[in-house]
Design a protein around this motif. Structure first.
Motif, PDB file in Angstrom:
ATOM      1  N   GLU A 139      -1.369   5.826   8.948  1.00  0.00           N
ATOM      2  CA  GLU A 139      -2.721   6.035   8.430  1.00  0.00           C
ATOM      3  C   GLU A 139      -3.450   4.711   8.276  1.00  0.00           C
ATOM      4  O   GLU A 139      -4.646   4.608   8.557  1.00  0.00           O
ATOM      5  N   LEU A 140      -2.737   3.695   7.812  1.00  0.00           N
ATOM      6  CA  LEU A 140      -3.348   2.368   7.682  1.00  0.00           C
ATOM      7  C   LEU A 140      -3.799   1.846   9.038  1.00  0.00           C
ATOM      8  O   LEU A 140      -4.897   1.305   9.184  1.00  0.00           O
TER       9      LEU A 140
ATOM     10  N   ASP B 176     -12.122   1.036   2.787  1.00  0.00           N
ATOM     11  CA  ASP B 176     -10.736   1.333   2.403  1.00  0.00           C
ATOM     12  C   ASP B 176      -9.814   0.145   2.674  1.00  0.00           C
ATOM     13  O   ASP B 176      -8.912  -0.146   1.884  1.00  0.00           O
TER      14      ASP B 176
ATOM     15  N   ARG C 283      -6.851   3.563  10.271  1.00  0.00           N
ATOM     16  CA  ARG C 283      -8.034   3.127   9.534  1.00  0.00           C
ATOM     17  C   ARG C 283      -8.566   1.811  10.100  1.00  0.00           C
ATOM     18  O   ARG C 283      -9.775   1.620  10.217  1.00  0.00           O
TER      19      ARG C 283
ATOM     20  N   SER D 171       0.830  -1.208   0.000  1.00  0.00           N
ATOM     21  CA  SER D 171       0.000   0.000   0.000  1.00  0.00           C
ATOM     22  C   SER D 171       0.864   1.259   0.000  1.00  0.00           C
ATOM     23  O   SER D 171       1.900   1.325   0.646  1.00  0.00           O
ATOM     24  N   SER D 172       0.384   2.262  -0.736  1.00  0.00           N
ATOM     25  CA  SER D 172       1.107   3.537  -0.775  1.00  0.00           C
ATOM     26  C   SER D 172       0.787   4.397   0.437  1.00  0.00           C
ATOM     27  O   SER D 172       1.414   5.430   0.656  1.00  0.00           O
ATOM     28  N   GLU D 173      -0.207   3.998   1.211  1.00  0.00           N
ATOM     29  CA  GLU D 173      -0.601   4.766   2.385  1.00  0.00           C
ATOM     30  C   GLU D 173       0.458   4.652   3.480  1.00  0.00           C
ATOM     31  O   GLU D 173       1.053   3.583   3.679  1.00  0.00           O
ATOM     32  N   PRO D 174       0.728   5.742   4.224  1.00  0.00           N
ATOM     33  CA  PRO D 174       1.665   5.660   5.350  1.00  0.00           C
ATOM     34  C   PRO D 174       1.182   4.640   6.373  1.00  0.00           C
ATOM     35  O   PRO D 174      -0.027   4.450   6.562  1.00  0.00           O
ATOM     36  N   TYR D 175       2.145   3.998   7.031  1.00  0.00           N
ATOM     37  CA  TYR D 175       1.813   2.956   8.003  1.00  0.00           C
ATOM     38  C   TYR D 175       0.843   3.457   9.065  1.00  0.00           C
ATOM     39  O   TYR D 175      -0.149   2.796   9.397  1.00  0.00           O
TER      40      TYR D 175
ATOM     41  N   GLU E  41      -7.906   0.012  -3.825  1.00  0.00           N
ATOM     42  CA  GLU E  41      -7.150   1.257  -3.916  1.00  0.00           C
ATOM     43  C   GLU E  41      -6.185   1.405  -2.742  1.00  0.00           C
ATOM     44  O   GLU E  41      -5.036   1.770  -2.926  1.00  0.00           O
ATOM     45  N   LYS E  42      -6.642   1.096  -1.531  1.00  0.00           N
ATOM     46  CA  LYS E  42      -5.815   1.296  -0.343  1.00  0.00           C
ATOM     47  C   LYS E  42      -5.666   0.048   0.506  1.00  0.00           C
ATOM     48  O   LYS E  42      -4.888   0.041   1.458  1.00  0.00           O
TER      49      LYS E  42
END
Length: 697
Positions: free
Chosen positions: A295-296, A338, A299, A289-293, A343-344
Motif C-alpha cells: 500500500e505504501l 499521506d 501511494r 509505518s503500520s501500512e502494508p508495504y 499518520e502514515k
C-alpha cells in the motif's frame, strides 16, 4: 487516526517522560516537527468562510505567494521515493523493449518450490562447507556448459549501449561463479533469515548468468529445467516485484548439494544496484509505518511525476509540489499528503498541512458545483478531520478545533452521534478545545461511556478515547486514576488488536511512565520491556538490522579513531625527535654565546673592584675578543693577551664603561640579545631577569 491530538501539558514532572496522547504519534516519534515547510495559503480562512483575516494589511489586490521552501529532509526523502518510481518506470520500459515476445512469462516457467533446505547429513556448518566445496567444481562445469549451449559466451562482457556493466565495482562477464559464501555473511543469514537453521542457507555455492537477449534467457531456463536439477524457481520475469526488477532465481541440486543460480537480462541488471539503494532507503524511511508495504508503494506511485531534484528550480521536488498544489488533483494530493504526513508517512506536518487544506478547498468547490450527495459530504468531512489533525501537528490549535468541530457536527448529522466517526471526531475536538483539564476530563468520561455503549470495548475508537482520558488524568496529576484507565485500555487493545499492534505497544510504554511516577520500578520495567520487545518477527528483524548497522558504524568509527590516534602519535613522535635534534643543534650553536655571557659576568667584576677600591691604580687585566661570521652563524675564538696599563692610573668610570661594553658585545651573540642582563653584586654573576630588589646605580 483516533483521538490523537492534545495540547502539550504546561509542565512535566522532572525526570519523567511525557505520556503519549497519541499511540500512533508516540510510537513513531514525529510529535516535534519544525514548522518550516510549504504553506499553501491563509492560515485562518478558507474558500466559503466569512471570517476576517487571510491577507495582512496592505496586501489587498495582490496574490500572495506564501509557499515556503520544503525542509531539506523532506526534499531528500521525496527525491528518494520519487526517484525509485522513476527508475521503476524505466525498468518497465526496458522490459517492453527487450522482452517483446513475453516468452519468459509462459506458464511452464511459473515459480515453484519443492525443497526448502539442504538435503544433507551434515552435523554442523563446517561439514556443510566441506560438502559445498566438493560440489563447487561440478557446479561450475555444469553452468559453463549451459551458458555456452544457450548462446552466451561465459568469458565475454555483456554490453549495454556499448558499455560493460558492473556491480560492486567489478565488471561482470556472461558467467560469474562466486567464491564460497563468506562465513560472516553465512552466520548473519542463519541468524537473521533462517531462524538459526544452517541447512536453510542455499547459496553457499552460487553463480550469476547475464543474457543480452530474450532468446538467451529462455535457452538457459529451458536447459536447466530439462536437466531436472531445479528444486526451486522464482521467476520474476513472469511476476515482477514491486520495484520492477525482473530476474530468475533458481536452486539446483549438484552432487547432493543445493546451489543458487541467478539469471539476469543485461539492461535490467545494469539498473539493479541503483534500485537496491533506492529500495533500502524507502524501507528505512517508512519502516515504522503500520501500512502494508504494498500500500505504501502504491501511494508513492500515485503521486506521479513531481521531480527528483533538490533546490527550487525546474525538475526539483519543491517545484513539483508547488505545481501539484496549483493543479489540485485529488488523488495525487492525497497520496502526497499521506506520504509526508505523520499518520502514515515520513512525518513532515508543515508540508502536510497545506496539502490537506488544498484537498479541503477542492472538495468544497466541487461540492458546490457538482452535487451534495452523502458520499461527497462524507469525503469533505474526512478532509475537515484530516486538516484538523495536520493543524494540531503545527500547533495551530484554533484551526484544529475549528475543523474538528465541523467534522463532528457533520458526522453527527450524516451518520449519527453514536457512529465511530462521530465519536472519534468528538474525542479529538475535546482534547483540542480551550477548556480546563477538569472540564476536559469530565467530557471524556461521558464520551467513554457513550462509546462503550454504542461501539463496545473492542472498538479501536473506544480504546483511543479511553487512552485520551488516561493521558489527561495523568496530565492533571491524577496518576493513580490514570494507571487504572490505561491498564484497562492496554488490556482491551491486547485483546482486540493483538499484543504486537503499535497502539498496544504505545499504551504499554505509557503505563511504564505512569508506574515510574508511582514509584513502582518493577512494574515500570515490566511494561517498558513489553513496549520494546513484544513486536512481530518482521519488526524484530528490522530492529536487529538497525542494531547491526549501528554496531558496524560504531566499529568503523572506533577503527577510524584508532587510526587517527596512531597517526597523531606517530606525527607527535616525529615532531618530538625533530625538536630534540633542533635543541641539540641549538645547544651546540649557543655554546659560545653562553661563554660570552659568562665572560661578561667576569668583566663585571672590574666594576665592583673600582667601587671597592675607590679610584685605586690600575694593574694588568685579561680581556676576551669575539668575532661574528657571515650567514648568521656564530663562531667564537678565545685569545688571551696580557696588557700593560698606562703609567697614569685609569679612573673607576673608565673601567665601568669598559665592562658595560663587554656585556653589550656578549649580548649580540645570544638568542635573546634584546633581553636585559643584570649583575648580582653579592655573587658577582650576570643574571637574566632583573632581581626584585635591584636598584640601578
Amino acid at each position: 487516526m483516533g483521538c490523537a491530538n492534545s495540547k502539550p501539558p504546561a509542565a512535566e514532572e522532572e525526570g519523567v517522560g511525557e505520556v503519549s496522547t497519541s499511540p500512533m504519534a508516540e510510537a513513531r516519534g514525529h510529535e516535534d516537527v519544525e514548522v518550516t515547510g510549504i504553506d499553501s495559503g491563509d492560515d485562518t480562512t478558507s474558500p466559503g468562510d466569512d471570517g476576517e483575516g487571510g491577507k495582512e494589511e496592505g496586501e489587498e489586490g495582490e496574490e500572495e505567494d506564501s509557499v515556503k521552501p520544503l525542509i531539506e529532509s523532506t526534499q531528500k526523502d521525496l527525491s528518494t521515493l520519487l526517484g525509485m518510481i522513476e527508475l521503476k518506470n524505466k525498468l518497465n520500459s526496458i522490459a517492453e523493449t527487450h522482452l517483446p515476445k513475453g516468452d519468459m512469462s509462459k506458464e511452464h516457467f511459473k515459480s515453484f518450490k519443492s525443497v526448502g533446505e539442504q538435503e544433507s547429513e551434515a552435523k554442523d556448518l563446517d561439514e556443510l562447507y566441506a560438502e559445498a566445496e566438493t560440489a563447487m567444481t561440478e557446479f561450475a562445469e555444469l553452468m559453463r556448459k549451459v551458458t555456452v549451449e544457450s548462446g552466451i559466451d561465459p568469458d565475454a562482457y555483456p554490453l549495454v549501449e556499448g558499455e560493460r556493466i558492473s556491480k560492486d565495482g567489478l565488471e561482470r562477464k556472461g558467467l560469474t561463479v562466486a567464491p564460497l559464501k563468506a562465513r560472516e555473511r553465512a552466520a548473519m543469514k542463519i541468524n537473521k533469515v533462517c531462524d538459526g537453521n544452517f541447512k536453510r542457507v542455499l547459496d553457499f555455492v552460487r553463480c550469476s548468468i547475464i543474457a543480452e537477449t530474450e532468446g538467451q534467457l529462455v535457452g538457459v531456463l529451458e536447459r536447466m529445467l530439462k536437466l531436472k536439477v531445479v528444486v526451486r524457481l522464482v521467476n520474476r520475469f513472469k511476476n515482477p516485484v514491486q520495484t520492477g526488477i525482473r530476474e530468475v532465481i533458481m536452486n539446483v541440486r549438484v552432487g547432493g548439494h543445493l546451489c543458487e543460480v541467478q539469471l539476469h537480462l543485461a539492461p535490467i541488471f545494469k539498473e539493479k544496484a541503483a534500485m537496491h539503494i533506492f529500495h533500502e532507503d524507502f524501507c528505512e524511511m517508512l519502516s515504522w509505518s503500520s501500512e502494508p508495504y504494498g500500500e505504501l508503494f502504491k501511494r508513492v506511485e500515485a503521486i506521479g511525476s513531481v521531480g527528483t531534484g533538490t533546490g527550487e528550480g525546474e525538475g526539483s521536488v519543491a517545484k513539483g509540489v508547488r505545481d501539484l498544489l496549483e493543479e489540485g488533483n485529488l488523488e495525487r494530493l492525497r497520496a502526497l499528503a499521506d506520504i509526508v504526513g505523520r499518520e502514515k508517512g515520513i512525518g513532515d506536518v508543515s508540508c502536510e498541512e497545506p496539502l490537506r487544506r488544498k484537498i479541503m478547498e477542492v472538495l468544497e468547490s466541487a461540492g458546490v458545483r457538482v452535487r451534495r450527495g452523502k458520499k461527497k459530504k462524507l469525503e469533505l468531512l474526512k478532509a475537515y478531520f484530516d486538516l484538523a489533525y495536520a493543524s494540531s501537528g503545527i500547533e495551530n490549535w484554533v484551526e484544529s478545533e475549528r475543523y474538528y468541530k465541523q467534522a463532528k457536527e457533520g458526522y453527527d448529522e450524516e451518520l449519527g452521534p453514536g457512529s465511530e466517526r462521530a465519536i472519534e471526531a468528538s474525542c479529538s475536538l475535546i482534547v483540542a478545545s480551550e477548556i480546563s483539564d477538569e472540564e476536559m476530563i469530565g467530557q471524556l468520561w461521558d464520551l467513554v461511556e457513550r462509546a462503550e455503549e454504542a461501539l463496545g470495548m473492542e472498538s479501536s475508537v473506544t480504546l483511543d478515547t479511553l487512552n485520551s482520558l488516561g493521558v489527561k488524568l495523568d496530565d492533571n496529576g491524577e496518576t493513580e486514576a490514570a494507571r487504572g484507565i490505561l491498564e484497562r485500555c492496554w488490556e482491551g487493545q491486547e485483546s482486540a488488536l493483538g499484543e504486537y499492534h503499535e497502539d498496544t505497544l504505545a499504551t504499554a510504554g505509557n503505563l511504564s511512565i505512569v508506574y515510574k511516577k508511582l514509584g513502582d520500578e518493577e512494574k515500570a520495567a515490566e511494561f517498558l520491556e513489553r513496549s520494546l520487545q513484544t513486536m512481530s518477527r518482521e519488526e524484530r528483524e528490522k530492529l536487529d538490522r538497525a542494531r547491526a548497522a549501528a554496531a558496524a558504524a560504531a566499529a568503523s568509527i572506533k577503527t577510524d579513531q584508532e587510526k587517527a590516534a596512531a597517526l597523531a602519535a606517530a606525527k607527535l613522535k616525529k615532531e618530538e625527535e625533530k625538536a630534540k635534534k633542533e635543541a641539540e643543534d641549538l645547544e651546540v650553536k649557543n655554546k659560545f654565546k653562553r661563554t660570552a655571557l659568562q665572560k661578561a659576568a667576569s668583566a663585571a667584576h672590574l666594576d665592583d673592584s673600582v667601587d671597592a677600591g675607590a679610584g685605586a691604580g690600575a694593574g694588568t687585566g685579561t680581556v676576551e675578543k669575539w668575532k661574528a661570521k657571515a650567514g648568521g652563524k656564530v663562531k667564537a675564538k678565545e685569545k688571551e693577551e696580557t696588557m700593560t696599563a698606562e703609567a697614569a692610573p685609569r679612573s673607576g668610570e673608565e673601567l665601568r664603561d669598559s665592562a658595560k661594553k663587554r656585556i653589550k658585545w656578549a649580548r649580540a651573540f645570544s638568542d635573546d640579545y634584546n633581553r636585559e642582563y643584570y649583575i648580582n653584586k653579592e655573587t658577582q654573576e650576570a643574571v637574566w631577569e632583573k632581581p626584585a630588589d635591584f636598584h640601578e646605580e
